[in-house]
Design an enzyme around this catalytic site. Structure first.
Site, mmCIF file in Angstrom:
data_model
loop_
_atom_site.group_PDB
_atom_site.id
_atom_site.type_symbol
_atom_site.label_atom_id
_atom_site.label_comp_id
_atom_site.label_asym_id
_atom_site.label_seq_id
_atom_site.Cartn_x
_atom_site.Cartn_y
_atom_site.Cartn_z
ATOM 1 N N ASP A 12 34.475 42.934 28.834
ATOM 2 C CA ASP A 12 34.285 41.630 29.471
ATOM 3 C C ASP A 12 33.162 40.919 28.734
ATOM 4 O O ASP A 12 32.045 41.436 28.658
ATOM 5 C CB ASP A 12 33.900 41.796 30.946
ATOM 6 C CG ASP A 12 35.054 42.331 31.779
ATOM 7 O OD1 ASP A 12 36.201 42.298 31.285
ATOM 8 O OD2 ASP A 12 34.827 42.787 32.908
ATOM 9 N N ASP A 131 46.204 39.961 38.453
ATOM 10 C CA ASP A 131 45.202 40.546 39.355
ATOM 11 C C ASP A 131 45.838 40.610 40.736
ATOM 12 O O ASP A 131 45.900 39.601 41.444
ATOM 13 C CB ASP A 131 43.939 39.676 39.407
ATOM 14 C CG ASP A 131 43.188 39.685 38.085
ATOM 15 O OD1 ASP A 131 43.273 40.696 37.367
ATOM 16 O OD2 ASP A 131 42.526 38.681 37.766
#
Length: 256
Positions: A12, A131
């Site tokens: 990330d 997600d």
């Protein structure tokens, strides 16, 4: 399963730096995504996934710089996601060294983005990032799994299983299936969700969210995933890529 199972670390990146703690003693700067990607390449990772968590246009050039510098040192496929909104965004990432590009929220807002990207660059370039979580509160989906955005904070009311089927029809080449319920728990992947998606799509599934120990990985493949992705277990040095591959091999899966 004849194809080798892929083991993929996920980085990330926020404004050019890796977020989520990273503990590698041999790195001069554990927050530098290029150094970290090179470390995983040395460890034997099959691919690298970068997620641009800032993903605002102001940081787009920062991410392009990260990808192009990584491409000079890392010779395995790189997927870059986060803030990809147009085929032009895809083009600029591919030109600087990405092999695949992940789309998420922009595809939910405009599903035609999937077909436009697939038609222009080929299905193999497009990874649909989903997600998903078990539905909560007011939302009722047929499968019991719903798509979320904003890192799981925002409900969409969209059935996750319906969405992956639709995305496959539109030209997605791969599904990055991230369980928001399992994410960060280190209690294992959401096997029920993987099975539900596997039943409905033929394209490869990358399982994400929940890896905590080496024993968590083979069940994800057994449930139908083609690849496994993890972040903190690798960043914190809890597991190495080799540990995961050895465990998969022990269960009879082919690894590179």
């Amino acid at each position: 399963m004849s194809l080798a199972v892929r083991v993929i670390p996920c980085l990330d990146v926020d404004a050019g730096r890796v977020v989520k703690g990273v503990h590698f003693e041999n790195l001069k700067d554990a927050g530098d995504p290029v150094e970290l990607a090179a470390e995983y390449y040395r460890q034997g990772a099959d691919e690298i996934t970068f997620l641009d968590v800032t993903a605002s246009s102001s940081h787009r050039n920062t991410m392009i710089d990260v990808v192009s510098r990584t491409a000079e040192q890392v010779f395995i496929p790189m997927t870059v996601g986060g803030g990809v909104r147009t085929p032009e965004d895809v083009d600029s990432l591919l030109r600087c060294g990405a092999d695949k590009v992940g789309v998420n929220t922009a595809a939910i807002n405009d599903p035609s983005l999937i077909s436009r990207v697939a038609d222009r660059f080929g299905n193999q370039v497009l990874v649909l990032s989903v997600d998903a979580r078990r539905e909560k509160g007011e939302q009722h989906t047929q499968s019991g799994f719903e798509v979320t955005t904003m890192g799981g904070r925002k409900s969409t009311g969209i059935d996750a299983i319906w969405w992956v089927k639709r995305a496959e029809q539109l030209g997605a080449g791969e599904i990055l299936l991230n369980s928001m319920d399992a994410d960060g728990t280190k209690e294992g992947f959401d096997l029920e969700m993987i099975r539900a998606v596997r039943k409905e799509v033929k394209i490869p599934i990358i399982a994400s969210g929940g890896a905590g120990k080496v024993e968590d990985f083979p069940p994800a493949i057994e449930a139908g995933a083609d690849a496994v992705l993890a972040a903190s277990v690798f960043h914190y040095g809890i597991l190495t890529i080799a540990d995961v591959k050895a465990e998969l091999k022990k269960h009879g899966y082919t690894v590179r």
